[in-house]
Scaffold this motif. Sequence first.
Motif, PDB file in Angstrom:
ATOM      1  N   GLY A  87      14.716  45.736  51.513  1.00 19.98           N
ATOM      2  CA  GLY A  87      13.798  44.859  50.802  1.00 19.98           C
ATOM      3  C   GLY A  87      13.257  45.463  49.530  1.00 19.98           C
ATOM      4  O   GLY A  87      12.471  44.829  48.825  1.00 19.98           O
ATOM      5  N   ASP A  88      13.680  46.685  49.188  1.00 22.70           N
ATOM      6  CA  ASP A  88      13.123  47.362  48.017  1.00 22.70           C
ATOM      7  C   ASP A  88      14.197  48.148  47.258  1.00 22.70           C
ATOM      8  O   ASP A  88      14.230  49.375  47.285  1.00 22.70           O
ATOM      9  N   THR A  89      15.057  47.429  46.574  1.00 26.67           N
ATOM     10  CA  THR A  89      16.128  48.049  45.798  1.00 26.67           C
ATOM     11  C   THR A  89      15.570  48.920  44.685  1.00 26.67           C
ATOM     12  O   THR A  89      16.131  49.971  44.375  1.00 26.67           O
ATOM     13  N   GLN A  90      14.432  48.529  44.114  1.00 24.73           N
ATOM     14  CA  GLN A  90      13.830  49.339  43.062  1.00 24.73           C
ATOM     15  C   GLN A  90      13.439  50.713  43.573  1.00 24.73           C
ATOM     16  O   GLN A  90      13.672  51.714  42.912  1.00 24.73           O
ATOM     17  N   ALA A  91      12.893  50.794  44.775  1.00 30.48           N
ATOM     18  CA  ALA A  91      12.527  52.088  45.354  1.00 30.48           C
ATOM     19  C   ALA A  91      13.775  52.939  45.586  1.00 30.48           C
ATOM     20  O   ALA A  91      13.747  54.162  45.372  1.00 30.48           O
ATOM     21  N   VAL A  92      14.867  52.299  45.992  1.00 29.85           N
ATOM     22  CA  VAL A  92      16.127  53.035  46.183  1.00 29.85           C
ATOM     23  C   VAL A  92      16.585  53.623  44.857  1.00 29.85           C
ATOM     24  O   VAL A  92      16.969  54.800  44.785  1.00 29.85           O
ATOM     25  N   GLU A  93      16.566  52.812  43.804  1.00 30.92           N
ATOM     26  CA  GLU A  93      16.974  53.294  42.483  1.00 30.92           C
ATOM     27  C   GLU A  93      16.085  54.438  42.012  1.00 30.92           C
ATOM     28  O   GLU A  93      16.576  55.399  41.429  1.00 30.92           O
ATOM     29  N   ILE A 121      16.992  58.275  51.452  1.00 25.81           N
ATOM     30  CA  ILE A 121      16.783  56.823  51.432  1.00 25.81           C
ATOM     31  C   ILE A 121      16.424  56.346  52.829  1.00 25.81           C
ATOM     32  O   ILE A 121      15.494  55.559  53.011  1.00 25.81           O
ATOM     33  N   LEU A 122      17.144  56.826  53.815  1.00 26.51           N
ATOM     34  CA  LEU A 122      16.899  56.443  55.202  1.00 26.51           C
ATOM     35  C   LEU A 122      15.472  56.797  55.624  1.00 26.51           C
ATOM     36  O   LEU A 122      14.819  56.021  56.328  1.00 26.51           O
ATOM     37  N   ASN A 123      14.988  57.931  55.172  1.00 25.92           N
ATOM     38  CA  ASN A 123      13.651  58.403  55.544  1.00 25.92           C
ATOM     39  C   ASN A 123      12.537  57.855  54.658  1.00 25.92           C
ATOM     40  O   ASN A 123      11.363  58.118  54.917  1.00 25.92           O
ATOM     41  N   SER A 124      12.879  57.126  53.616  1.00 24.22           N
ATOM     42  CA  SER A 124      11.910  56.736  52.592  1.00 24.22           C
ATOM     43  C   SER A 124      10.980  55.593  52.979  1.00 24.22           C
ATOM     44  O   SER A 124       9.987  55.365  52.297  1.00 24.22           O
ATOM     45  N   GLY A 125      11.304  54.840  53.989  1.00 25.24           N
ATOM     46  CA  GLY A 125      10.481  53.703  54.364  1.00 25.24           C
ATOM     47  C   GLY A 125      10.929  52.382  53.758  1.00 25.24           C
ATOM     48  O   GLY A 125      10.215  51.385  53.874  1.00 25.24           O
ATOM     49  N   VAL A 126      12.109  52.333  53.122  1.00 25.52           N
ATOM     50  CA  VAL A 126      12.583  51.072  52.542  1.00 25.52           C
ATOM     51  C   VAL A 126      13.161  50.140  53.605  1.00 25.52           C
ATOM     52  O   VAL A 126      13.397  48.967  53.325  1.00 25.52           O
ATOM     53  N   PHE A 127      13.356  50.650  54.818  1.00 28.27           N
ATOM     54  CA  PHE A 127      13.897  49.827  55.897  1.00 28.27           C
ATOM     55  C   PHE A 127      12.787  49.467  56.875  1.00 28.27           C
ATOM     56  O   PHE A 127      11.959  50.317  57.225  1.00 28.27           O
ATOM     57  N   THR A 128      12.801  48.223  57.343  1.00 30.57           N
ATOM     58  CA  THR A 128      11.802  47.767  58.306  1.00 30.57           C
ATOM     59  C   THR A 128      12.321  47.827  59.731  1.00 30.57           C
ATOM     60  O   THR A 128      11.552  47.679  60.672  1.00 30.57           O
ATOM     61  N   ASP A 129      13.604  48.026  59.883  1.00 32.23           N
ATOM     62  CA  ASP A 129      14.254  48.014  61.195  1.00 32.23           C
ATOM     63  C   ASP A 129      14.828  49.399  61.489  1.00 32.23           C
ATOM     64  O   ASP A 129      15.104  50.175  60.567  1.00 32.23           O
ATOM     65  N   ASP A 130      15.006  49.695  62.769  1.00 34.09           N
ATOM     66  CA  ASP A 130      15.717  50.922  63.140  1.00 34.09           C
ATOM     67  C   ASP A 130      17.200  50.679  62.904  1.00 34.09           C
ATOM     68  O   ASP A 130      17.740  49.639  63.287  1.00 34.09           O
ATOM     69  N   LEU A 131      17.850  51.644  62.275  1.00 31.86           N
ATOM     70  CA  LEU A 131      19.267  51.501  61.950  1.00 31.86           C
ATOM     71  C   LEU A 131      20.087  52.401  62.861  1.00 31.86           C
ATOM     72  O   LEU A 131      19.705  53.535  63.138  1.00 31.86           O
ATOM     73  N   GLU A 132      21.218  51.864  63.304  1.00 34.29           N
ATOM     74  CA  GLU A 132      22.110  52.593  64.199  1.00 34.29           C
ATOM     75  C   GLU A 132      23.320  53.112  63.441  1.00 34.29           C
ATOM     76  O   GLU A 132      23.810  52.472  62.510  1.00 34.29           O
ATOM     77  N   GLU A 133      23.832  54.241  63.870  1.00 37.01           N
ATOM     78  CA  GLU A 133      24.993  54.865  63.233  1.00 37.01           C
ATOM     79  C   GLU A 133      26.269  54.120  63.607  1.00 37.01           C
ATOM     80  O   GLU A 133      26.461  53.710  64.750  1.00 37.01           O
ATOM     81  N   LEU A 134      27.142  53.972  62.622  1.00 36.89           N
ATOM     82  CA  LEU A 134      28.470  53.386  62.844  1.00 36.89           C
ATOM     83  C   LEU A 134      29.527  54.414  62.453  1.00 36.89           C
ATOM     84  O   LEU A 134      29.352  55.164  61.501  1.00 36.89           O
TER      85      LEU A 134
END
Length: 156
Positions: free
Chosen positions: A146-152, A38-51
């Motif tokens: 922004g793309d829950t359908q792509a995640v599903e 999911i992280l690599n799929s392109g559904v995110f527009t921002d860089d995400l940081e690890e918590l």
Amino acid sequence: MREKLLCLAAAAACLTMLAGCGGGTSAQPYTQEQAQAILNSGVFTDDLEELDSDTIWALYGLESGGLSREALTESFVRRSSGATCEELALLTFADGDAAQAALAPLETYLQDQADSNRDYRPAEVPKLENAFLQAADNTVLMVVSGDTQAVEELLG
């Protein structure tokens, strides 16, 4: 009489099937490989940081679900540094009951985020309102994008 019994049996069967759909659970737990996909799929527009687990324990208010800190055994969480509300969280718990208990605090977290962003970042609110949140066995997966359908679709 026989007709009433058949109707009653059919209704019971329907209720049993519906009960199996409730709570957003499935038999197979979510995996870190799925989260990474999911992280690599392109559904995110921002860089995400690890918590880390301690940070997300407090951030998500998991204690409010009646959970102990020991119940959260593993986490894979990536979150926007602030430009967006995008987020991916794979939480692994000691058992399925703990995973189910985590859903309510996570729903509250998403609602609080939506409420606090209505004036600040209104374009992010639909991501929060349409977030993917589901328990599977002893895991919970939450994806704010922004793309829950792509995640599903990625999850099959």
